[in-house]
Structures are given as C-alpha cells and as structure tokens.
Design a protein around this motif. Sequence first.
Motif, short mmCIF file in Angstrom:
data_model
loop_
_atom_site.label_atom_id
_atom_site.label_comp_id
_atom_site.label_asym_id
_atom_site.label_seq_id
_atom_site.Cartn_x
_atom_site.Cartn_y
_atom_site.Cartn_z
N ARG A 1 -1.97 -7.09 -1.43
CA ARG A 1 -2.44 -7.89 -0.30
C ARG A 1 -1.55 -9.11 -0.10
O ARG A 1 -1.15 -9.43 1.02
N ASP B 1 -1.46 -3.99 7.80
CA ASP B 1 -0.66 -3.04 7.00
C ASP B 1 -0.04 -1.98 7.90
O ASP B 1 1.15 -1.67 7.80
N HIS B 2 -0.86 -1.45 8.79
CA HIS B 2 -0.39 -0.43 9.74
C HIS B 2 0.73 -1.00 10.62
O HIS B 2 1.77 -0.36 10.83
N GLN C 1 -11.24 -6.55 5.44
CA GLN C 1 -10.50 -5.37 5.00
C GLN C 1 -9.95 -4.62 6.22
O GLN C 1 -8.81 -4.14 6.20
N GLU C 2 -10.73 -4.54 7.27
CA GLU C 2 -10.30 -3.86 8.50
C GLU C 2 -9.06 -4.55 9.09
O GLU C 2 -8.11 -3.88 9.50
N GLU D 1 -6.02 -3.86 6.89
CA GLU D 1 -5.53 -2.50 7.10
C GLU D 1 -4.76 -2.39 8.42
O GLU D 1 -3.75 -1.70 8.50
N TYR E 1 -4.51 -4.47 -6.15
CA TYR E 1 -4.89 -4.71 -4.75
C TYR E 1 -4.51 -6.13 -4.33
O TYR E 1 -3.93 -6.33 -3.26
#
Length: 149
Positions: A76, A113-114, A106-107, A110, A72
């Motif tokens: 990251r 990442d998207h 984390q949100e 993500e 992870y």
Amino acid sequence: MLSPSLEQYLIHIYELSEQNIEIKSSELTVAVNMPLKKTIQALQRMHFQKYIVYLAYQPITITDKGKEMARYLLSRNALIEEFLDILQITEHREEEKEAMKQYLSQESLEAIDHFVCFVKQYPEIIARYKVYSKRKMRTKILEPLSEEK
C-alpha cells in the motif's frame, strides 16, 4: 485495521524477521524511536490481535497474519508513492502520504492500483500528463480557494 503507530511497529518487526534477526522489545524501541512503555503497549495490542507473539523477556515473533498484514502495508505504501509520483506531488508529500494511508478505502486503493498499473503499461500517458500539467490549463473541475494571508 491498525493505527499508524502499530503499522510502523509491525513493518519493523516484519523487516527484521525477514532478515532472521532476533527481535527484542528494547531494540524495537530504538528502531521506532518511542519510549519502552509505549512499545510494550503496542506489542501487547498486536499480540492480542494475533499479528505477533509477544512474551516478556522472549524474542518477538511475527505470525502468518502479521506477515500478511505487513506485506499489505508495504505494498500500500509503495502504491501511494507511485501514485504521488505520477501526479508529480512534491509539496507536503509526507503529509499527503499519511492522509492517504489512513483515509482511503480499500475500494479506492484498488482503483488507484488499477490506474497505476494502467499508466505503467502505457507510459506515454505520463508524458502527455506532464505536458498538460505544464500548460496550466484553464479547464478545471475544482473551484479555486483563495489563500488567506
């Protein structure tokens, strides 16, 4: 979560374990450029948190939980690198990376990442962004901050 220094130790342990290298605390001390006492304290903390198995005078082994966390952390770090590349951030890059690693939720990670996956799927967006950035548009959301001298 782990502190930045514990993250560094865990990543080193993971990378060495993936190469099937026997990991000793004295060698890890050299790899992370820290005093032996601090390394042993870090190993004890990670052992307590079940990321590694650490016994004095024995090779260090990484647990499945430790491997998962290390993968992870590496992903990251790679995500943040790609995001900064897209944004063309070069000044103070290391400081930016460290701040992002520690403070993004984390949100947020993500969502980044998207976004990065979206941009990779449509590379013309990067080209258009580069053109846009070079024009130094007057339309901005962020108010300018005067530089003190």
